[in-house]
Design an enzyme around this catalytic site. Sequence first.
Site, short mmCIF file in Angstrom:
data_model
loop_
_atom_site.label_atom_id
_atom_site.label_comp_id
_atom_site.label_asym_id
_atom_site.label_seq_id
_atom_site.Cartn_x
_atom_site.Cartn_y
_atom_site.Cartn_z
N ASP A 51 0.87 -1.18 0.00
CA ASP A 51 0.00 0.00 0.00
C ASP A 51 0.90 1.22 0.00
O ASP A 51 2.05 1.15 0.44
CB ASP A 51 -0.92 0.02 1.23
CG ASP A 51 -2.16 0.88 1.03
OD1 ASP A 51 -2.01 2.12 0.91
OD2 ASP A 51 -3.26 0.33 0.99
N SER A 151 -15.84 -3.33 -9.63
CA SER A 151 -16.90 -2.53 -9.01
C SER A 151 -18.21 -2.78 -9.73
O SER A 151 -18.22 -3.10 -10.93
CB SER A 151 -16.55 -1.04 -9.09
OG SER A 151 -17.66 -0.24 -8.73
N TYR A 165 -14.18 6.44 -13.55
CA TYR A 165 -14.13 5.33 -12.59
C TYR A 165 -14.72 4.06 -13.19
O TYR A 165 -14.14 2.97 -13.09
CB TYR A 165 -14.88 5.72 -11.33
CG TYR A 165 -14.88 4.67 -10.26
CD1 TYR A 165 -13.74 4.44 -9.49
CD2 TYR A 165 -16.01 3.90 -10.00
CE1 TYR A 165 -13.73 3.46 -8.49
CE2 TYR A 165 -16.01 2.94 -9.01
CZ TYR A 165 -14.87 2.71 -8.26
OH TYR A 165 -14.87 1.74 -7.29
N THR A 199 -16.69 1.90 3.96
CA THR A 199 -15.29 2.22 4.22
C THR A 199 -15.10 3.73 4.04
O THR A 199 -16.01 4.43 3.57
CB THR A 199 -14.35 1.49 3.23
OG1 THR A 199 -14.55 2.03 1.91
CG2 THR A 199 -14.63 -0.01 3.22
#
Length: 252
Positions: A51, A151, A165, A199
């Site tokens: 990350d 997604s 996106y 989140t």
Amino acid sequence: MTTAPTTASSTSTTPGRLAGRRIVITGAAAGIGKAVAHLFAEHGAALTLLDRDENGLSGTAADVRASAHAVDITSEAEVSGAIRTAAATMGGIDGLVNCAGIMFRGRAGDVSADEWRHVLDVNLTGTYIVIRAALPWLEQQDGSSVVNMASGQGLLPNAPGYSAYAASKGGIITLTRALAAELAPRVRVNSVSPGMVDTAMADGYRDNVDSYALRRLGKPEEIARAVLFLTSTESSYVTGAALAADGGRTFH
């Protein structure tokens, strides 16, 4: 940042569903990636976490007793170095979970070409860079697996302002299918398409749960369980799948 290499261990004395597996997880500092790291550790996998958020990554790595490397997944040099170290530390790599990515909203007429490139660079090209770096080790093992985080917007773009996106996540679904055909039979490649998940990335985007059959946001742990299925031998006859874990948003 590189943490001291240790081996992830299960919290149970019973061997887990990933016992003996050596898995790299990107985007592990928070959100879905963090939930995947915790679940995989519980099921006996040895883990290396990647990350760009060094502080969050350190916390996850300490929780699950994993090696970790702070990297920008759009940097081939950083990713290649981290993957080589991961393979040396774990004795190989036979699993990869790509959770790293960014959320972005903007109508096509307002999104600059540079913003468009950035979204695709992180979400789509970054995923490709990590897979490409890990391939020499993944292809050494029968039963290796890759799970990519797509997604629901990649399956069914149905709201204004998500063109960049949605394109990046739709690209991940198509890349997954192409690689599933290319890397079979040794490596299985699948994707998970979450709906809106509770989140930090969902902050500012929580206004559309009425379009979900289950009328709620998902939990990171629920998505992690879908990833566990696709990584474990329980899905040994599944490759090229685009698994919708989206609360009924798409009915795909």
